[in-house]
Design an enzyme around this catalytic site. Structure first.
Site, PDB file in Angstrom:
ATOM      1  N   CYS B  84     -30.328  27.862  42.297  1.00 40.22           N
ATOM      2  CA  CYS B  84     -30.176  28.812  43.403  1.00 40.22           C
ATOM      3  C   CYS B  84     -30.758  30.185  43.039  1.00 40.22           C
ATOM      4  CB  CYS B  84     -28.710  28.887  43.829  1.00 40.22           C
ATOM      5  SG  CYS B  84     -28.495  29.598  45.475  1.00 40.22           S
ATOM      6  N   HIS B 192     -26.658  23.135  44.428  1.00 40.40           N
ATOM      7  CA  HIS B 192     -25.809  23.436  43.261  1.00 40.40           C
ATOM      8  C   HIS B 192     -25.242  22.164  42.617  1.00 40.40           C
ATOM      9  CE1 HIS B 192     -25.419  27.855  43.578  1.00 40.40           C
ATOM     10  NE2 HIS B 192     -25.659  27.641  44.856  1.00 40.40           N
ATOM     11  N   GLU B 194     -23.899  21.938  39.762  1.00 39.16           N
ATOM     12  CA  GLU B 194     -22.682  22.284  38.997  1.00 39.16           C
ATOM     13  C   GLU B 194     -21.439  22.335  39.886  1.00 39.16           C
ATOM     14  OE1 GLU B 194     -24.703  24.387  40.220  1.00 39.16           O
ATOM     15  OE2 GLU B 194     -23.730  26.290  40.632  1.00 39.16           O
TER      16      GLU B 194
END
Lengths: 82, 214
Positions: B84, B192, B194
Site C-alpha cells: 500500500c 494488504h 498482512e
C-alpha cells in the site's frame, strides 16, 4: 522573490479531480465548460534576487521532490502580489 | 530469516506486518525512519500515511534516512516488499516503475477485493497457481496505478505483473494491483496481505503469500 509553481497532471493522464469538478459544473448547466484540470499551487519565497538563478534552483526542487515527472508537469511564474 | 519493517511517522501497519512474520517464524525488527543502517533478509515498507501523505503520497518518505538502507539493500539484490503506502514509496523512489494517482472515483476505498494471480514465477506468489483467485482487503485513496504504454508493455512482456483486480476498484491501468522489478526481488502491491493472516479474521491467504519469502 516569490515564485509560483503550478503542478498539474500531464496532458493525456486522466485527471480524476478535474473530471469530478467538470461533471459538477455541467450539472449546474455551465455547459460551456469543455474541460477542467485540477492543479496544485505552491508559492515559494526565495532569498534570491536573480530570477534566472531562482528558476534554475526551483527546477531542481521540482525534479527532486515537488513534482512526480511520471504523471505531473509544472509551470513557474513570479508574483509580487502574493 | 530476519525482516526489517520500516516505520515512518504516519505508518500504521507495522504491527500487523510484524505479527504475520512472527507467526511464520521470522525475526522482525521495526526500524525508525531516522536509522540509516540495518541488516535484514527482507525489508518491508508497510502501509499507512507516511509523513501524513503531504505533498503527494510517499513523496517525502523517499527522502528518509532509512531509505538509504533500503537502496543499499536493493543494490545488493535483497528482497523488498512494499504494501500500500509502501508500494507508493517504491514507485516514488524509482525502485519500481510507474506512479499512483487518486482513485478514479476519488473516494477512499476500504473493502475486500478479489484478485487474480497473474504470475507465480516469483518468491512472493510461489505458493499459488497462475490464475488463482484470492481475496484480500484494500484500503487506499490513491491506488490508481499509472505507467506509460511502453512501461506497461515491459511489465507484461517480462512477466512483472503479480496481481490484477477482478473488478477494478480504483481505475488502475490494466487492472494492476501489484508488480515487481525485473530481477523479481522488489515487490509492491496495494492490497494488504498482512491483514489476512489469521483465521480469526476469516482469511489466511495473506500468510500464504508472505510465506513465499521464508
Amino acid at each position: 522573490m516569490k515564485i509560483v509553481i503550478n503542478i498539474f497532471l500531464k496532458n493525456g493522464v486522466l485527471d480524476p479531480q478535474g473530471k469530478a469538478i467538470e461533471k459538477a459544473l455541467h450539472s449546474l448547466n455551465f455547459n460551456e465548460v469543455k474541460e477542467v484540470r485540477m492543479a496544485k499551487q505552491l508559492i515559494l519565497d526565495l532569498d534570491e534576487k536573480d530570477e534566472i538563478r531562482a528558476k534554475e534552483r526551483i527546477a531542481k526542487m521540482c525534479e527532486e521532490l515537488l513534482v512526480n515527472n511520471v504523471i505531473e508537469d509544472y509551470e513557474l511564474s513570479t508574483s509580487e502580489k502574493l | 530469516m530476519k525482516v526489517a519493517i520500516i516505520r515512518f511517522p504516519g505508518t500504521n501497519c507495522e504491527f500487523d506486518t510484524e505479527y504475520a512474520f512472527n507467526k511464520l517464524g521470522a525475526k522482525t525488527e521495526i526500524i525508525w525512519h531516522e536509522q540509516k543502517e540495518f541488516k535484514a533478509d527482507l525489508v518491508v515498507l508497510p502501509g499507512g500515511f507516511s509523513y501524513g501523505d503531504y505533498l503527494r503520497c510517499a513523496a517525502i518518505a523517499k527522502l528518509a534516512p532509512a531509505m538509504q538502507g533500503v537502496f543499499e539493500h536493493a543494490k545488493k539484490g535483497g528482497y523488498i516488499l512494499g504494501i500500500c503506502n509502501g508500494f507508493q514509496i517504491l514507485l516514488e523512489s524509482g525502485l519500481l516503475k510507474g506512479a499512483m494517482k487518486h482513485n478514479e472515483k476519488l473516494s477512499f476505498i476500504s473493502k475486500n477485493q478479489d484478485l487474480k494471480v497473474v504470475s507465480n514465477q516469483n518468491v512472493f506468489l510461489r505458493n499459488f497457481q497462475k490464475g488463482d483467485i484470492v481475496n484480500l482487503p484494500i484500503a487506499h485513496g490513491e491506488g490508481n496505478y499509472y505507467a506509460k504504454e511502453n512501461i506497461l508493455k515491459e511489465l507484461e512482456d517480462k512477466d512483472l505483473i503479480t496481481l490484477k483486480y477482478q473488478q477494478n476498484p480504483n481505475g488502475s491501468l490494466c487492472d494492476i494491483a501489484g508488480i515487481c522489478d525485473e530481477n523479481k526481488k522488489i515487490f509492491g502491491l496495494m492490497p494488504h496481505p498482512e491483514r489476512a493472516c489469521d483465521s480469526v479474521l476469516g482469511n489466511e491467504v495473506g500468510l500464504k503469500m508472505l510465506e513465499g519469502f521464508m
